[in-house]
Design an enzyme around this catalytic site. Sequence first.
Site, PDB file in Angstrom:
ATOM      1  N   GLU A  17       0.842  -1.206   0.000  1.00 27.13           N
ATOM      2  CA  GLU A  17       0.000   0.000   0.000  1.00 27.13           C
ATOM      3  C   GLU A  17       0.872   1.249   0.000  1.00 27.13           C
ATOM      4  O   GLU A  17       1.862   1.314   0.717  1.00 27.13           O
ATOM      5  CB  GLU A  17      -0.881  -0.005   1.252  1.00 27.13           C
ATOM      6  N   THR A  48      -4.088   4.807  -1.187  1.00 28.90           N
ATOM      7  CA  THR A  48      -5.149   5.288  -0.292  1.00 28.90           C
ATOM      8  C   THR A  48      -5.755   6.594  -0.802  1.00 28.90           C
ATOM      9  O   THR A  48      -5.207   7.261  -1.689  1.00 28.90           O
ATOM     10  CB  THR A  48      -4.629   5.482   1.153  1.00 28.90           C
ATOM     11  N   GLN A 176      -8.351  -5.056   7.997  1.00 26.63           N
ATOM     12  CA  GLN A 176      -7.675  -4.098   8.870  1.00 26.63           C
ATOM     13  C   GLN A 176      -6.416  -4.783   9.409  1.00 26.63           C
ATOM     14  O   GLN A 176      -6.359  -6.016   9.489  1.00 26.63           O
ATOM     15  CB  GLN A 176      -8.642  -3.770  10.037  1.00 26.63           C
TER      16      GLN A 176
END
Length: 288
Positions: A17, A48, A176
């Site tokens: 990410e 993101t 998560q």
Amino acid sequence: MFIKDIFSSKKPVLSFEVFPPKQDSGLDAVFSAAEEMSHLPIDYMSVTYGAGGSNAKNTARIASYLNDNLSVPSLAHLTCAANTKEDISNKITEYKNLGIENILALRGDKPKDYEGELFPGYKYASELVTAIKEHGDFCVGGACYPECHPNSPNIDTDINNLKIKVDAGVDFLVTQMFFDNDQFYNFRDKLAKKGINVPITAGIMPLTNANQIQRMAILSGGASMPAKFVRMISKYQDNPEALKQAGIAYAVDQIIDLISNDINGIHLYTMNKPETARKIVTVINSLF
Ligand code: FAD
């Protein structure tokens, strides 16, 4: 390339990410971090989305850079927060025009200093999933929470809501971050019982410095920290190099156990740090 097709063709899938910079001037640093990470054996990279903030526009720029310049399939995040239905429709059109095929559909949270209506368009990620699927042929991911989303009264309610989201058209789930693999295995069993069968990729955040500890606790929504993880932090928090090495070793240990337990994928929250990604992947590259 659709990420759901990567999940169908290999196991485990490896992804990283990255996040957009606060200022446009930081874009080159993100491009160069992504370029370094692209040489590792990764399957896709996610970018993101900072709702309402100045960095929201750079998600699309970075995602298309990954696709076009690095030949790495990208997963562009998008949130309901602070976006009207029209804003979202425009953003999906922008993604489509740039050739972005994969979107992580998220509800989002209140952006810092934001005072407008928080969800002026869609209230839940499941509604955003429907909107994206109606808009075009996208592969859509969704978020999930092995230890329950903080707004849910309990895990069963949260999983019922997750089922609505998956049935709306989610092709795969990203968890998560968690530090206790048993929490993940219990969750995975519950999803299977509920008939949620899409691939689930495990979000792993390597601890690399003491400043990260508090931020991790907030970002993770209070993920449980096993005793050995807490002992490691208290032993090395004043020794940055030892903490970094121990944090990376802890993440590697978690990943080996997850892969041994037949996980669909590992998603590393690499925080724009190629060095962390490289250290982890180098030790266990033949596992992917
Ligand atoms: P939802 O799936 O909508 O769930 C939110 C809450 O609403 C849950 O408690 C759920 O149980 C409940 N709920 C859902 N549907 C219903 C319903 N029909 N009725 C009643 N209750 C319901 N945030 C960002 O701003 N940008 C990012 O790029 C970003 N990336 C993320 C990536 C991952 C992998 C994860 C796990 C989180 C990310 N987040 C990001 C944070 C995320 O936006 C927050 O955790 C947010 O609070 C929830 O988003 P969601 O998409 O899971 O919401």
